[in-house]
Design a protein around this motif. Sequence first.
Motif, PDB file in Angstrom:
ATOM      1  N   ALA A  24       0.829  -1.208   0.000  1.00  0.00           N
ATOM      2  CA  ALA A  24       0.000   0.000   0.000  1.00  0.00           C
ATOM      3  C   ALA A  24       0.862   1.257   0.000  1.00  0.00           C
ATOM      4  CB  ALA A  24      -0.934  -0.005   1.203  1.00  0.00           C
ATOM      5  N   ALA A  25       1.979   1.217   0.744  1.00  0.00           N
ATOM      6  CA  ALA A  25       2.837   2.398   0.789  1.00  0.00           C
ATOM      7  C   ALA A  25       3.454   2.655  -0.583  1.00  0.00           C
ATOM      8  CB  ALA A  25       3.929   2.221   1.845  1.00  0.00           C
ATOM      9  N   LEU A  26       3.846   1.574  -1.283  1.00  0.00           N
ATOM     10  CA  LEU A  26       4.380   1.750  -2.638  1.00  0.00           C
ATOM     11  C   LEU A  26       3.300   2.306  -3.563  1.00  0.00           C
ATOM     12  CD1 LEU A  26       6.482  -1.513  -3.062  1.00  0.00           C
ATOM     13  CD2 LEU A  26       7.337   0.806  -2.725  1.00  0.00           C
ATOM     14  N   GLY A  27       2.067   1.848  -3.354  1.00  0.00           N
ATOM     15  CA  GLY A  27       0.955   2.392  -4.128  1.00  0.00           C
ATOM     16  C   GLY A  27       0.804   3.879  -3.865  1.00  0.00           C
ATOM     17  N   ILE A  36      -0.859  13.412  -6.614  1.00  0.00           N
ATOM     18  CA  ILE A  36      -2.226  13.135  -6.180  1.00  0.00           C
ATOM     19  C   ILE A  36      -2.191  12.569  -4.760  1.00  0.00           C
ATOM     20  CG2 ILE A  36      -4.351  11.890  -6.697  1.00  0.00           C
ATOM     21  CD1 ILE A  36      -3.699  13.675  -8.943  1.00  0.00           C
ATOM     22  N   ILE A  37      -2.792  13.303  -3.824  1.00  0.00           N
ATOM     23  CA  ILE A  37      -2.855  12.835  -2.439  1.00  0.00           C
ATOM     24  C   ILE A  37      -3.629  11.520  -2.398  1.00  0.00           C
ATOM     25  CG2 ILE A  37      -3.761  13.321  -0.133  1.00  0.00           C
ATOM     26  CD1 ILE A  37      -3.487  16.237  -0.706  1.00  0.00           C
ATOM     27  N   ASN A  38      -3.179  10.597  -1.572  1.00  0.00           N
ATOM     28  CA  ASN A  38      -3.885   9.328  -1.567  1.00  0.00           C
ATOM     29  C   ASN A  38      -4.357   8.925  -0.189  1.00  0.00           C
ATOM     30  OD1 ASN A  38      -4.975   7.014  -2.475  1.00  0.00           O
ATOM     31  ND2 ASN A  38      -3.275   6.544  -3.825  1.00  0.00           N
ATOM     32  N   ILE A  39      -5.436   9.558   0.297  1.00  0.00           N
ATOM     33  CA  ILE A  39      -5.941   9.065   1.571  1.00  0.00           C
ATOM     34  C   ILE A  39      -7.016   8.000   1.334  1.00  0.00           C
ATOM     35  CG2 ILE A  39      -5.348  11.191   2.816  1.00  0.00           C
ATOM     36  CD1 ILE A  39      -8.288  11.713   3.112  1.00  0.00           C
ATOM     37  N   ALA A  40      -7.145   7.557   0.067  1.00  0.00           N
ATOM     38  CA  ALA A  40      -8.117   6.512  -0.238  1.00  0.00           C
ATOM     39  C   ALA A  40      -7.498   5.121  -0.185  1.00  0.00           C
ATOM     40  CB  ALA A  40      -8.737   6.750  -1.606  1.00  0.00           C
ATOM     41  N   LEU A  41      -6.218   5.020   0.221  1.00  0.00           N
ATOM     42  CA  LEU A  41      -5.545   3.713   0.252  1.00  0.00           C
ATOM     43  C   LEU A  41      -6.356   2.676   1.028  1.00  0.00           C
ATOM     44  CD1 LEU A  41      -1.798   4.619   0.891  1.00  0.00           C
ATOM     45  CD2 LEU A  41      -2.775   3.646  -1.175  1.00  0.00           C
ATOM     46  N   GLU A  42      -6.935   3.131   2.143  1.00  0.00           N
ATOM     47  CA  GLU A  42      -7.710   2.228   2.990  1.00  0.00           C
ATOM     48  C   GLU A  42      -8.839   1.552   2.191  1.00  0.00           C
ATOM     49  OE1 GLU A  42      -7.149   1.592   6.162  1.00  0.00           O
ATOM     50  OE2 GLU A  42      -9.013   0.711   6.877  1.00  0.00           O
ATOM     51  N   GLY A 211      -7.585   0.230   9.328  1.00  0.00           N
ATOM     52  CA  GLY A 211      -6.700   1.402   9.379  1.00  0.00           C
ATOM     53  C   GLY A 211      -5.332   1.196   8.761  1.00  0.00           C
ATOM     54  N   ARG A 212      -5.091   0.004   8.152  1.00  0.00           N
ATOM     55  CA  ARG A 212      -3.752  -0.228   7.593  1.00  0.00           C
ATOM     56  C   ARG A 212      -3.446   0.685   6.408  1.00  0.00           C
ATOM     57  NH1 ARG A 212      -4.921  -5.222   9.489  1.00  0.00           N
ATOM     58  NH2 ARG A 212      -3.384  -6.078  10.916  1.00  0.00           N
ATOM     59  N   GLY A 213      -4.491   1.108   5.691  1.00  0.00           N
ATOM     60  CA  GLY A 213      -4.281   2.034   4.585  1.00  0.00           C
ATOM     61  C   GLY A 213      -3.709   3.350   5.093  1.00  0.00           C
ATOM     62  N   TYR A 214      -4.244   3.814   6.212  1.00  0.00           N
ATOM     63  CA  TYR A 214      -3.742   5.063   6.780  1.00  0.00           C
ATOM     64  C   TYR A 214      -2.347   4.865   7.340  1.00  0.00           C
ATOM     65  CZ  TYR A 214      -8.553   6.562   6.326  1.00  0.00           C
ATOM     66  OH  TYR A 214      -9.785   6.866   5.825  1.00  0.00           O
ATOM     67  N   MET A 215      -2.114   3.664   7.895  1.00  0.00           N
ATOM     68  CA  MET A 215      -0.792   3.389   8.444  1.00  0.00           C
ATOM     69  C   MET A 215       0.252   3.345   7.329  1.00  0.00           C
ATOM     70  SD  MET A 215       0.447   0.368  10.951  1.00  0.00           S
ATOM     71  CE  MET A 215      -0.090   0.947  12.539  1.00  0.00           C
ATOM     72  N   ALA A 216      -0.148   2.796   6.162  1.00  0.00           N
ATOM     73  CA  ALA A 216       0.769   2.775   5.023  1.00  0.00           C
ATOM     74  C   ALA A 216       1.080   4.204   4.569  1.00  0.00           C
ATOM     75  CB  ALA A 216       0.160   1.981   3.869  1.00  0.00           C
TER      76      ALA A 216
ATOM     77  N   THR B 136      -4.386  14.950  11.892  1.00  0.00           N
ATOM     78  CA  THR B 136      -5.697  14.585  12.432  1.00  0.00           C
ATOM     79  C   THR B 136      -5.996  13.095  12.219  1.00  0.00           C
ATOM     80  OG1 THR B 136      -6.724  15.449  10.402  1.00  0.00           O
ATOM     81  CG2 THR B 136      -6.803  16.860  12.341  1.00  0.00           C
ATOM     82  N   ILE B 137      -5.556  12.529  11.082  1.00  0.00           N
ATOM     83  CA  ILE B 137      -5.754  11.085  10.890  1.00  0.00           C
ATOM     84  C   ILE B 137      -5.021  10.311  11.986  1.00  0.00           C
ATOM     85  CG2 ILE B 137      -5.235   9.105   9.405  1.00  0.00           C
ATOM     86  CD1 ILE B 137      -5.666  10.863   6.997  1.00  0.00           C
ATOM     87  N   MET B 138      -3.768  10.725  12.240  1.00  0.00           N
ATOM     88  CA  MET B 138      -2.983  10.032  13.262  1.00  0.00           C
ATOM     89  C   MET B 138      -3.630  10.199  14.637  1.00  0.00           C
ATOM     90  SD  MET B 138      -0.656   8.762  11.466  1.00  0.00           S
ATOM     91  CE  MET B 138      -1.091   8.897   9.754  1.00  0.00           C
TER      92      MET B 138
END
Lengths: 308, 342
Positions: A24-27, A36-42, A211-216, B136-138
């Motif tokens: 996911a982090a590589l993605g 392009i911001i990617n907060i949609a990884l999750e 939450g792993r998408g956000y963690m990535a 904020t996400i964190m």
Amino acid sequence: MDWINLAFSIGGATIRMSAPLIFAALGGLFSERSGIINIALEGKMLAGAFAAAAVTTLTQNPILGLIAGGFAGMLMAIVYGIFVINFKANQIVVGTAITILASGTVPFVSQILFQNTGSTPEIPIGNRFIYTPIIIAWLLVISIWCLFKFSPYGMWHKFAGEHPDALQTSGIDVIRTRWSGVLVSGFLAGLGGATLSICLSSSYTRNMTAGRGYMALAALIVGGWKPITAALACLAFGFFDALGITLQGIQIPKPEFSIQFLNQIWSFFVSAQFIQIIPYILTITIVAGFVGKSRPPKALGQPYLRNR
Amino acid sequence: MNIIRPIAATIIGLFLGLLVTFFAGENPLNVFLIFATSGFGSTYDFGMTLTYSMPLILTGLSVSMAFKSGLFNIGAEGQLTMGALAAATAGALFTSVPAFIAPIFAGICAALAGGIWGGIAGYLKAKRGAHEVITTIMLNFIAAGIASYVTVYLLKDPNTQNPQTIPISPNYKLETFAFFDSAPVSSALFLSVIVAILVWIFLYRTPLGYEIRAVGSNESAASTACISISKTQILNMFIAGSLAGLVGVGEVLSRAECFKLDFSPGYGFTGIAVAFLARGNPIAIIFSGFLFGALQKGASDLEIFTHNVTSDLSLVLQALIILAVSADGLWEKILSGKKVKL
């Protein structure tokens, strides 16, 4: 438990837990480097996790499952790309919407296919990956590092995120470059989800990405938007994850402080809850520049307008 | 024109979302009727719709408040967790507070806790340049971890297996209205609406609100006019956080009467949808919060009345509505009458 055994079990779990994060982090890297911001990884991971488990169950073939996971992530990425690249919608709002969309659509499809929103049927051990995706993840880290370091394709992505006008002037289409970044990003995040459902566990379960998408995304930031450091950050985060899970099962030595308050502080710091939030605290200290400094791509989050 | 877009987006989102149920072998019209009866069929149903709307109005206000100074508050979820935890802790530990002041005391605790949680992100943005979306996400995850620790180890209710804190003392409880049967609608209902009106007055009729909007619309101009950007951002995130924190009042004092781990079905994230559908207007947020509350309640009975559609449909509808309202480029083209080209 014997300490050496414990160290090995945490070490093994670290490597396993970090694999989905690395994908996911590589993605995230592909899309964020191209601007392009990617907060949609999750959401993409969740779609990938479900599709992989579903296709593996239906075809009895984990390779098809893994590929399906990637394409499910890519499907989410297509919706994301249409809105943020073509419609110039706000990337953070659409990113949130995509994650909500995935968390609503996946149970919907799951109910139709398996009459169950909670999980897919158990995949027999012979149809699951033991370690293949983990090796793929690390091979990808190296090849993506090479790609960004040596190939023009990688260079285009960097310029699309740092200075899109320069890229456009040199004859390479920014919009097309960003599209390719977003599509690859979706595919990789989908593979991350697939790893979660058909390698690390035996089925898709509801909200299994947890939450792993956000963690990535956090690992990507901590790693300074670079493939190797991001992968190492994933490894570190995977370690805290593994440690937190292991600590829930064993008795931790408890020193007796004379002050009651100190005892309470100690039990907080060795609790699984605390250890599992360490990655997030670490990320905050790094983005705030308390420890090191992580610089995002310059044009990150800005829609590109052709023919200005 | 301002009102056309959100209404059209809602209709498009609902239409597409209901159309999807066709693939599950359901009649979309039938699904719509289930939504309507489940959301408004009885005074109890209507009460539950209001119960879901209250937190959404507050988180919508929180997101929109932050956005007025150009900040993205993805952290309403963490802020409301801290707020609810603070209200529950106050209610459980300070049992001797007199009844006429106790709910107000708990409300202040909730607002402060949420405010501090938002303020941290504001401080990190203003003083350290850390992007507020990331922090904020964190902070959401950190809040979840703290809440879990407090609930499991410090204030665990010994009388139940569920992860929840010991019940608040009776003097904190808000009376629920008999009109709504057993639905937990109390005076906290008015809180959301009053707060929305206060936020409007604050933003559009006070100097501080003006400063916040000035920073949001043109940072360098605001800075030239001697408005301190960092002070405004910190203050603004504090206020945004405290608005989300107020969710704790209705949730703890009249609904659960304790802090339940994972009580929020993503109110903080739906708040983003609520705020954007209302285009950030505090008064419009009352209506969009109500709409999303009704969607949530309406979807809750889908499992019972259909074979294949579950309450998760409300998430699909939410996402489709956000997507429909957010496509700036598309809307500009449609509204300016030009041919749409991808």
